[in-house]
Design a protein around this motif. Structure first.
Motif, PDB file in Angstrom:
ATOM      1  N   ALA A 238      47.792  43.388  27.122  1.00 28.62           N
ATOM      2  CA  ALA A 238      47.601  43.091  28.542  1.00 28.62           C
ATOM      3  C   ALA A 238      46.263  42.398  28.758  1.00 28.62           C
ATOM      4  O   ALA A 238      45.273  42.697  28.075  1.00 28.62           O
ATOM      5  N   THR A 239      46.217  41.476  29.710  1.00 29.30           N
ATOM      6  CA  THR A 239      44.976  40.738  29.974  1.00 29.30           C
ATOM      7  C   THR A 239      43.818  41.675  30.283  1.00 29.30           C
ATOM      8  O   THR A 239      42.675  41.412  29.895  1.00 29.30           O
ATOM      9  N   ARG A 240      44.098  42.783  30.970  1.00 30.60           N
ATOM     10  CA  ARG A 240      43.034  43.703  31.362  1.00 30.60           C
ATOM     11  C   ARG A 240      42.437  44.456  30.175  1.00 30.60           C
ATOM     12  O   ARG A 240      41.386  45.104  30.313  1.00 30.60           O
ATOM     13  N   SER A 241      43.093  44.388  29.023  1.00 31.33           N
ATOM     14  CA  SER A 241      42.638  45.131  27.831  1.00 31.33           C
ATOM     15  C   SER A 241      42.080  44.221  26.758  1.00 31.33           C
ATOM     16  O   SER A 241      41.780  44.678  25.654  1.00 31.33           O
ATOM     17  N   GLN A 242      41.900  42.956  27.046  1.00 31.81           N
ATOM     18  CA  GLN A 242      41.512  42.003  25.999  1.00 31.81           C
ATOM     19  C   GLN A 242      40.010  41.807  25.853  1.00 31.81           C
ATOM     20  O   GLN A 242      39.548  41.361  24.792  1.00 31.81           O
ATOM     21  N   VAL A 243      39.247  42.105  26.896  1.00 30.54           N
ATOM     22  CA  VAL A 243      37.812  41.811  26.858  1.00 30.54           C
ATOM     23  C   VAL A 243      37.004  43.097  26.974  1.00 30.54           C
ATOM     24  O   VAL A 243      37.051  43.798  27.998  1.00 30.54           O
ATOM     25  N   SER A 244      36.281  43.421  25.929  1.00 31.99           N
ATOM     26  CA  SER A 244      35.421  44.601  25.941  1.00 31.99           C
ATOM     27  C   SER A 244      34.338  44.442  27.002  1.00 31.99           C
ATOM     28  O   SER A 244      33.708  43.386  27.113  1.00 31.99           O
ATOM     29  N   GLY A 245      34.153  45.486  27.798  1.00 30.52           N
ATOM     30  CA  GLY A 245      33.123  45.455  28.830  1.00 30.52           C
ATOM     31  C   GLY A 245      33.593  44.921  30.160  1.00 30.52           C
ATOM     32  O   GLY A 245      32.821  44.917  31.128  1.00 30.52           O
ATOM     33  N   SER A 246      34.840  44.466  30.235  1.00 26.08           N
ATOM     34  CA  SER A 246      35.349  44.009  31.536  1.00 26.08           C
ATOM     35  C   SER A 246      35.441  45.205  32.470  1.00 26.08           C
ATOM     36  O   SER A 246      35.784  46.314  32.055  1.00 26.08           O
ATOM     37  N   LYS A 247      35.132  44.978  33.753  1.00 25.94           N
ATOM     38  CA  LYS A 247      35.024  46.094  34.700  1.00 25.94           C
ATOM     39  C   LYS A 247      36.392  46.474  35.255  1.00 25.94           C
ATOM     40  O   LYS A 247      37.169  45.615  35.693  1.00 25.94           O
ATOM     41  N   SER A 248      36.666  47.773  35.270  1.00 25.46           N
ATOM     42  CA  SER A 248      37.925  48.293  35.788  1.00 25.46           C
ATOM     43  C   SER A 248      37.827  48.541  37.288  1.00 25.46           C
ATOM     44  O   SER A 248      36.821  49.062  37.782  1.00 25.46           O
ATOM     45  N   PHE A 249      38.890  48.152  38.018  1.00 26.68           N
ATOM     46  CA  PHE A 249      38.988  48.384  39.455  1.00 26.68           C
ATOM     47  C   PHE A 249      40.308  49.080  39.747  1.00 26.68           C
ATOM     48  O   PHE A 249      41.358  48.712  39.205  1.00 26.68           O
ATOM     49  N   ASN A 250      40.258  50.079  40.630  1.00 30.62           N
ATOM     50  CA  ASN A 250      41.390  50.952  40.869  1.00 30.62           C
ATOM     51  C   ASN A 250      42.352  50.391  41.913  1.00 30.62           C
ATOM     52  O   ASN A 250      42.262  50.698  43.090  1.00 30.62           O
ATOM     53  N   GLY A 251      43.258  49.542  41.462  1.00 31.71           N
ATOM     54  CA  GLY A 251      44.301  49.035  42.351  1.00 31.71           C
ATOM     55  C   GLY A 251      43.848  47.868  43.191  1.00 31.71           C
ATOM     56  O   GLY A 251      43.742  47.977  44.415  1.00 31.71           O
ATOM     57  N   GLY A 252      43.600  46.712  42.577  1.00 40.41           N
ATOM     58  CA  GLY A 252      43.159  45.530  43.308  1.00 40.41           C
ATOM     59  C   GLY A 252      44.201  45.070  44.314  1.00 40.41           C
ATOM     60  O   GLY A 252      45.395  45.020  44.021  1.00 40.41           O
ATOM     61  N   GLU A 253      43.753  44.717  45.518  1.00 41.81           N
ATOM     62  CA  GLU A 253      44.662  44.288  46.589  1.00 41.81           C
ATOM     63  C   GLU A 253      44.196  42.953  47.170  1.00 41.81           C
ATOM     64  O   GLU A 253      44.187  41.955  46.495  1.00 41.81           O
TER      65      GLU A 253
END
Length: 384
Positions: A238-253
């Motif tokens: 998944a794109t969200r899991s490809q870059v170490s250190g990328s910031k997680s956001f809880n349910g982007g709208e």
């Protein structure tokens, strides 16, 4: 939270004209706090069940599964994200259909007096088209909110919609165009979603380019950088899991750009985030757990738009079925409330080019069903 100075203005819709109003600034504190709204308290509900401040009126524009008044076009079910485009002396309002399968998007053309001229489909046969965003070259980006979903570029003024895989395949939500940096920002509706930007090879042509993800720490404010997403097609990783250190956001709208700033919402924690593009920092513009005095007015944060004055309008998915207003001096209040539709959500807020009409939908209306959607227009003395 450090105090900061910034300007808020709005670039509405996707016309070739930037509909910006007063640009004003002061030293401000974030996140937003409760205050009396600029239009005063809400009055009793009108005939449409909508509570509004004095001087404002509402009307029903279209109902799902029924012909748009004055046309033979059947309005789509589950109306979601929307935008307005200038069309001569009139304008066009576009709206997605969050149906899967089926999806798509429709457009209603209005004359200078706000009367319906025509209505039509601009996209069909897609999946769960939730939000999206307008471009400066008069197209509407309709985003699929499904795993490995696509962005479709649609043409409200005529033309065949085009799939844009270079913009990444993930659970897309909203998009916002930044004509200064010539990029498109993208939100992802996952509990561990990311915030992206797409850099077209040629501005105005979304057929190729580079997808990047925001990289930052775990705090609610700080500095950030961008990193390339190696495989925008999202498979097998998944794109969200490809870059170490990328910031997680809880349910982007929702996502909205104006004046070197981009705001986006996260429904999982009821926050509005502010990305300051001039100094590459981020912070909270709103957090329901940090509001005082009293109870936080905005919960179930979802779609977001801005007025020509610089006010932000944030729609609720659930909550009290309200659109709340965040002013440039970081005050939050309720602008409107829909009664009797607690099984629905408010979607697609967008101003017409003049800034005196706000379009939005109740996705499931009074029935709680996708076929019960209602699209409204509120007119009145909006600050410009």
């Amino acid at each position: 939270m450090q105090r900061r100075t910034f300007l808020r203005a709005s670039v509405l819709g996707a016309s070739t004209v930037a509909f910006t109003g007063s640009l004003w600034h002061s030293a401000l504190a974030a996140p937003a706090q409760n205050a009396t709204g600029p239009y005063g308290s809400l009055l009793a509900a009108d005939a449409n069940g909508i509570q509004l401040p004095s001087g404002f009126t509402s009307q029903v524009v279209a109902r799902s599964t029924q012909a748009v008044p004055g046309t033979s076009y059947i309005w789509h079910s589950a109306p979601d994200g929307g935008a307005c485009f200038a069309d001569g002396s009139g304008w066009i309002y576009v709206s997605n259909s969050e149906v899967n399968p089926g999806g798509g998007a429709s457009a209603i053309r209005f004359d200078s007096g706000g009367s319906v001229v025509s209505a039509s489909s601009i996209l069909s046969g897609t999946r769960q088209n939730c939000a999206g965003g307008a471009t400066p070259w008069n197209t509407w980006l309709s985003c699929e909110e499904v795993s490995l979903g696509f962005v479709y570029e649609t043409y409200p003024f005529g033309g065949t919609a085009v799939q844009r895989p270079a913009m990444g395949r993930f659970k897309h939500e909203a998009a916002a165009a930044d004509p200064v940096r010539q990029v498109i920002y993208l939100t992802e509706d996952e509990t561990n979603g990311r915030f992206y930007r797409f850099i077209p090879t040629t501005w105005g042509n979304l057929s190729s380019g580079t997808l990047q993800v925001l990289v930052a720490g775990s705090a609610t404010s700080g500095s950030f950088t961008w990193a390339n997403v190696p495989d925008p097609d999202g498979s097998p990783t998944a794109t969200r899991s490809q870059v170490s250190g990328s910031k997680s956001f809880n349910g982007g709208e929702g996502c909205h750009y104006a004046d070197d700033t981009v705001w986006f919402t996260t429904k999982g924690d009821n926050r509005v985030w502010q990305i300051n593009l001039l100094n590459n920092t981020y912070e909270l513009a709103y957090d329901d757990s940090l509001v005082s005095p009293g109870t936080a007015p905005l919960t179930g944060v979802d779609n977001i738009t801005g007025s020509t004055f610089g006010d932000l309008y944030v729609a609720e998915d659930g909550g009290n079925m309200e659109i709340c207003l965040i002013t440039p001096d970081d005050k939050i209040s309720v602008f409107l409330r829909i009664n009797g539709q607690s099984s629905s959500e408010i979607t697609g807020p967008a101003f017409n080019p003049a800034g005196n009409r706000l379009y939005f939908s109740s996705q499931r209306g009074t029935t709680g069903s996708s076929s019960g959607g209602i699209t409204y227009c509120v007119s009145g003395p909006f600050r410009t």
